[in-house]
Design an enzyme around this catalytic site. Structure first.
Site, PDB file in Angstrom:
ATOM      1  N   LYS A 119       0.821  -1.206   0.000  1.00 30.97           N
ATOM      2  CA  LYS A 119       0.000   0.000   0.000  1.00 30.97           C
ATOM      3  C   LYS A 119       0.866   1.273   0.000  1.00 30.97           C
ATOM      4  O   LYS A 119       0.434   2.305  -0.498  1.00 30.97           O
ATOM      5  CB  LYS A 119      -0.929   0.032   1.217  1.00 30.97           C
TER       6      LYS A 119
HETATM    7  C1  LIG Z   1      -4.343  -4.740   0.478  1.00 34.72           C
HETATM    8  C2  LIG Z   1      -3.598  -6.009   0.445  1.00 34.72           C
HETATM    9  C3  LIG Z   1      -3.893  -7.032  -0.481  1.00 34.72           C
HETATM   10  C4  LIG Z   1      -5.042  -6.925  -1.452  1.00 34.72           C
HETATM   11  O1  LIG Z   1      -4.852  -5.950  -2.434  1.00 34.72           O
HETATM   12  P1  LIG Z   1      -6.092  -5.403  -3.299  1.00 34.72           P
HETATM   13  O2  LIG Z   1      -5.558  -4.277  -4.082  1.00 34.72           O
HETATM   14  O3  LIG Z   1      -7.125  -4.977  -2.288  1.00 34.72           O
HETATM   15  O4  LIG Z   1      -6.579  -6.532  -4.146  1.00 34.72           O
HETATM   16  C5  LIG Z   1      -3.087  -8.151  -0.509  1.00 34.72           C
HETATM   17  N1  LIG Z   1      -2.075  -8.306   0.375  1.00 34.72           N
HETATM   18  C6  LIG Z   1      -1.781  -7.365   1.296  1.00 34.72           C
HETATM   19  C7  LIG Z   1      -0.669  -7.607   2.235  1.00 34.72           C
HETATM   20  C8  LIG Z   1      -2.516  -6.180   1.360  1.00 34.72           C
HETATM   21  O5  LIG Z   1      -2.223  -5.243   2.280  1.00 34.72           O
END
Ligand SMILES: *Cc1c(COP(=O)(O)O)cnc(C)c1O
Length: 481
Positions: A119
């Site tokens: 993120k």
């Molecule tokens: C947010 C997240 C995901 C999922 O990603 P999306 O974009 O919501 O599909 C997968 N793994 C981790 C560690 C995350 O923080």
């Protein structure tokens, strides 16, 4: 004229990139999409292949944000993607594992930022973009969010210390890992407020929705969001598919134009949608593997072409918790593309979804063909398989992966092709999910230097009730004006 954005649910034009940057849903409830998909030529691909990450980011993002000057985006990207913030000069380095069934298997490291999850890759750029656009307009923004762990901390680390932005983040009491709690609650910046709620993530999300539904309140207190439907986040995530592709071509001695596959641990469908955007721009991606855990709504769709989101009662709590999502908010954008931008048809499907709880594209010949051609394939992974993959990757390659990345590895292994590089996106570092690593390996997860004592730092969090009226007066008291 700059690239215009439109809603997925009507012909409404929403403006340019800076117009949609601070907005959530379109007025008709749809999501913003570019009116046409920017294309990258073979010559540009060659020109871009040698660029540094911030330089590449500036070129990709400018394609979607041409109402800002290239020089401005270049400056913001240089500030967002530094070695100091991402602990790596490459920002998103390729980390080769080995060759399996003739396919070179590698991780693309996306989690070397401040909060140890991918993120940060988008959120650090979003922080720069918000500050730039708000300062130009002489505006402030109060971000109200809900987090199950990763989004909230990435937003807080990206927005901390920014004078035009204040963050109010709701988190579910007792439902995050100790590390995640410490990461968020140890922030002492005055513009970051953590409010914990006795309830689940869904309860927090419902409170945010209730506040946002009061349009007068939302306008008066300039409430904004940073949730996964934010188009700027999708755009910033497109960059690392290019960076991963170029590194794979160079490392494995392939030619520009040769195909590479990616495996993406998926929840809200934002990450894999960014990969699909990269492919639609002309990046030679053969397949995008949608990896799910026990919450397999997306896998079910690609098997049956029936989309049936589930309620919280049907959503399992798993050991890859950031993928415990049964309503993938960005999926609407993919369906929109599969309908060739037919907003009327999309609005009908979502109406059907609201009334019957599902829709099917199985009898829609053109959408069906487009889905087949889109290169998205899917699979799921269980708790036992997740633990086995963590142990196996450690034993074979001496590398500890987190539970979400382990889901990506498991499903990637179902789609290996002789000679074709398969890049698994590393969406978090194992330190963030130490309990599961301990269970899989019988030893603690490795931790980056400097984070050893995170859990013993002083924490600052206010416990609030689920009462929306009380939440509103709390916001009114503390909001930037
Ligand atoms: C947010 C997240 C995901 C999922 O990603 P999306 O974009 O919501 O599909 C997968 N793994 C981790 C560690 C995350 O923080």
């Amino acid at each position: 004229m700059s690239l215009q954005y439109r809603s997925t649910r009507s012909e409404t034009v929403l403006g340019g990139f800076t117009d949609i940057l601070l907005e959530g849903l379109a007025p008709d409830g749809g999501l913003a999409m570019p009116a046409s998909m920017p294309q990258v030529s073979a010559q540009e691909l060659a020109d871009w292949s040698g660029l540094s990450y911030p330089q590449l980011a500036a070129r990709v993002i400018h394609r979607f944000a041409d109402d800002l000057s290239f020089q401005d985006i270049e400056r913001l990207a240089a500030a967002a993607y530094t070695e100091q913030t991402f602990h790596s000069r490459a920002i998103a380095p390729l980390s080769p594992l080995g060759v399996e069934q003739g396919a070179p298997l590698a991780l693309l490291e996306l989690s070397n930022g401040p909060t140890l999850a991918f993120k940060d890759m988008a959120m650090q750029m979003l922080g720069q973009l918000f500050e730039e656009v708000l300062t130009r307009r002489g505006q402030t923004l109060n971000i109200l969010g809900a987090t199950s762990g990763d989004t909230g901390s990435a937003a807080e680390y990206a927005m901390r210390g920014k004078s035009a932005v204040k963050v109010f983040m709701l988190s579910p009491q007792g439902r995050m890992s100790e590390f995640q709690r410490a990461q968020m609650y140890s922030l002492q910046d005055a513009n970051i407020q953590n409010w914990s709620v006795p309830g689940s993530f869904d309860d927090c999300q419902d409170m945010v929705k209730a506040v946002s539904a009061d349009l007068a309140f939302k306008a008066q207190y300039r409430i904004g969001t940073v949730n996964s439907i934010n188009w700027a986040r999708i755009t910033a995530q497109v960059v690392y598919y290019f960076a991963g592709y170029f590194q794979a071509i160079s490392h494995y001695g392939r030619r520009l134009g040769d195909a590479v596959a990616f495996s993406v641990p998926s929840g809200n469908f934002g990450n894999v949608l960014s990969g699909f955007v990269a492919k639609s721009m002309g990046l030679p991606i053969s397949r995008l593997v949608v990896a799910t855990n026990e919450n397999n709504v997306l896998h079910e769709f690609f098997q049956t072409l029936v989309y049936r989101p589930r309620g919280s009662a049907e959503t399992f709590v798993t050991s890859s918790p950031s993928m415990d999502i049964s309503k993938a908010s960005n999926f609407e954008r993919y369906v929109f593309q599969m309908l060739d931008g037919d907003a009327k048809a999309l609005a009908q499907l979502w109406q059907q979804l609201a009334s019957t709880g599902q829709f099917s594209l199985a009898d829609h010949p053109t959408a069906r063909a487009r889905i087949q051609a889109s290169g998205l394939v899917s699979g799921q992974s269980s708790h036992a398989q997740r633990l086995a993959a963590i142990a196996d990757i450690d034993a074979r390659y001496g590398r500890v992966i987190d539970p979400h990345t382990a889901d990506g590895v498991n499903v990637a292994r179902q789609f290996l092709r002789d000679g074709e590089p398969m890049l698994v996106l590393e969406t978090a570092l194992p330190a963030k999910f130490g309990e599961t690593i301990q269970e899989a390996l019988g030893r603690p997860a490795p931790r980056r230097a400097g984070l050893e004592n995170l859990e013993s730092l002083p924490q600052r969090v206010v416990s609030i009730t689920q009462e929306v009226g009380a939440l509103k007066s709390r916001i009114a008291d503390q909001a930037l004006v």
